[in-house]
Each structure stands twice: as C-alpha cells, then as structure tokens.
Scaffold this motif. Structure first.
Motif, PDB file in Angstrom:
ATOM      1  N   PRO A  99      48.849 -40.156 -54.444  1.00 46.72           N
ATOM      2  CA  PRO A  99      48.618 -40.259 -53.005  1.00 46.72           C
ATOM      3  C   PRO A  99      47.815 -39.056 -52.517  1.00 46.72           C
ATOM      4  O   PRO A  99      48.155 -37.911 -52.817  1.00 46.72           O
ATOM      5  N   VAL A 100      46.743 -39.327 -51.808  1.00 45.45           N
ATOM      6  CA  VAL A 100      45.890 -38.251 -51.290  1.00 45.45           C
ATOM      7  C   VAL A 100      45.568 -38.520 -49.823  1.00 45.45           C
ATOM      8  O   VAL A 100      45.818 -39.605 -49.304  1.00 45.45           O
ATOM      9  N   SER A 101      44.970 -37.533 -49.192  1.00 43.27           N
ATOM     10  CA  SER A 101      44.549 -37.688 -47.803  1.00 43.27           C
ATOM     11  C   SER A 101      43.365 -38.655 -47.719  1.00 43.27           C
ATOM     12  O   SER A 101      42.616 -38.809 -48.691  1.00 43.27           O
ATOM     13  N   PRO A 102      43.178 -39.288 -46.574  1.00 51.13           N
ATOM     14  CA  PRO A 102      42.013 -40.159 -46.410  1.00 51.13           C
ATOM     15  C   PRO A 102      40.691 -39.410 -46.612  1.00 51.13           C
ATOM     16  O   PRO A 102      39.736 -39.972 -47.138  1.00 51.13           O
ATOM     17  N   GLU A 103      40.654 -38.133 -46.239  1.00 47.43           N
ATOM     18  CA  GLU A 103      39.433 -37.336 -46.407  1.00 47.43           C
ATOM     19  C   GLU A 103      39.087 -37.173 -47.882  1.00 47.43           C
ATOM     20  O   GLU A 103      37.934 -37.332 -48.278  1.00 47.43           O
ATOM     21  N   LEU A 104      40.101 -36.865 -48.689  1.00 48.46           N
ATOM     22  CA  LEU A 104      39.860 -36.711 -50.127  1.00 48.46           C
ATOM     23  C   LEU A 104      39.512 -38.055 -50.755  1.00 48.46           C
ATOM     24  O   LEU A 104      38.613 -38.148 -51.587  1.00 48.46           O
ATOM     25  N   ALA A 105      40.203 -39.109 -50.342  1.00 42.15           N
ATOM     26  CA  ALA A 105      39.902 -40.445 -50.872  1.00 42.15           C
ATOM     27  C   ALA A 105      38.448 -40.825 -50.596  1.00 42.15           C
ATOM     28  O   ALA A 105      37.752 -41.333 -51.477  1.00 42.15           O
ATOM     29  N   ALA A 106      37.985 -40.560 -49.384  1.00 35.93           N
ATOM     30  CA  ALA A 106      36.596 -40.894 -49.040  1.00 35.93           C
ATOM     31  C   ALA A 106      35.601 -40.066 -49.856  1.00 35.93           C
ATOM     32  O   ALA A 106      34.494 -40.522 -50.124  1.00 35.93           O
ATOM     33  N   ALA A 107      36.025 -38.869 -50.284  1.00 34.89           N
ATOM     34  CA  ALA A 107      35.131 -38.017 -51.072  1.00 34.89           C
ATOM     35  C   ALA A 107      35.050 -38.436 -52.535  1.00 34.89           C
ATOM     36  O   ALA A 107      34.012 -38.261 -53.168  1.00 34.89           O
ATOM     37  N   VAL A 108      36.140 -38.975 -53.091  1.00 36.35           N
ATOM     38  CA  VAL A 108      36.152 -39.284 -54.528  1.00 36.35           C
ATOM     39  C   VAL A 108      36.011 -40.771 -54.831  1.00 36.35           C
ATOM     40  O   VAL A 108      35.746 -41.143 -55.972  1.00 36.35           O
ATOM     41  N   CYS A 109      36.192 -41.611 -53.844  1.00 34.61           N
ATOM     42  CA  CYS A 109      36.079 -43.068 -54.029  1.00 34.61           C
ATOM     43  C   CYS A 109      34.816 -43.582 -53.340  1.00 34.61           C
ATOM     44  O   CYS A 109      34.340 -42.971 -52.384  1.00 34.61           O
ATOM     45  N   PRO A 110      34.317 -44.728 -53.784  1.00 34.85           N
ATOM     46  CA  PRO A 110      33.127 -45.288 -53.137  1.00 34.85           C
ATOM     47  C   PRO A 110      33.491 -46.094 -51.883  1.00 34.85           C
ATOM     48  O   PRO A 110      33.131 -47.264 -51.754  1.00 34.85           O
TER      49      PRO A 110
END
Length: 117
Positions: A68-79
């Motif tokens: 589980p990660v923050s939405p900010e990190l998810a947007a940075a590492v996921c497309p």
C-alpha cells in the motif's frame, strides 16, 4: 517601522513554513497513508521486485507482491494518472495499479512493509 514589521512577518512566515514541512508526514511511507487513501501497488514485474530484493538484501520471495502506497507515489511508479486513481476510488474501495518504474521511495515502503511482518 513599517519596513521592520514586514521583515518580521516575512521571517515568521519562513520559519512557520519550514516547521510545517518538517511536521508534515511523508506521503511515501505506509504509516502516513490511511487505508482509505492507499493504493495497492503490484510489484509483480520481476525487474522492479528483483531490484528491491537486491537493494534490501533479502530473498526475492520475501518481497511482497503488493504494497500500500500513497496516491502520489502510485502515480509516479505506475502508468496511471492522479485522475485515474481518483476515478478508481469512486467505483471501488481498493485502488490498484502495477508498478512499471522503480523509485527509492517505493523501495523504502517495501522495506517498511517487510518490517511490519
């Protein structure tokens, strides 16, 4: 007199801003992400998961498949975009994405997750 007052106000604002920055939680850590805001990020891509295992000096099976990660990190590492993550939140209580980019922040969240086990 007025110039001194403005200078004092500017200094106070600068100190308050730096104190706020220090007190603000890091959005890349699991402890600062509420379950309602977290995005489950899949580490299923072998190159990302392998790199995390290597850098943390653990066996590959020890690295979780999702974290589980923050939405900010998810947007940075996921497309996916922030908009896409917001739309997911509207239709499902669990937002997900698959990491395609490595980041040190992602590694540190994985490290924290390993420590919680």
């Amino acid at each position: 007199m007025l110039r001194t007052l403005f200078a004092a106000a500017a200094i106070a604002t600068a100190f308050a801003g730096s104190a706020f920055a220090q007190a603000s939680p890091d959005p890349t850590t699991t402890s600062s992400v509420s379950p309602d805001d977290a995005v489950e990020v899949s580490l299923g891509q072998d190159d990302i998961r392998s790199r995390i295992a290597e850098e943390l000096q653990v066996d590959l099976p020890s690295v979780p498949l999702t974290i589980p990660v923050s939405p900010e990190l998810a947007a940075a590492v996921c497309p996916v975009s922030h908009q896409n993550l917001a739309e997911q939140k509207e239709v499902s209580p669990v937002r997900t994405c698959a990491a395609v980019h490595y980041s040190e922040a992602l590694r540190e969240v994985a490290r924290a997750h390993l420590g919680e086990r």
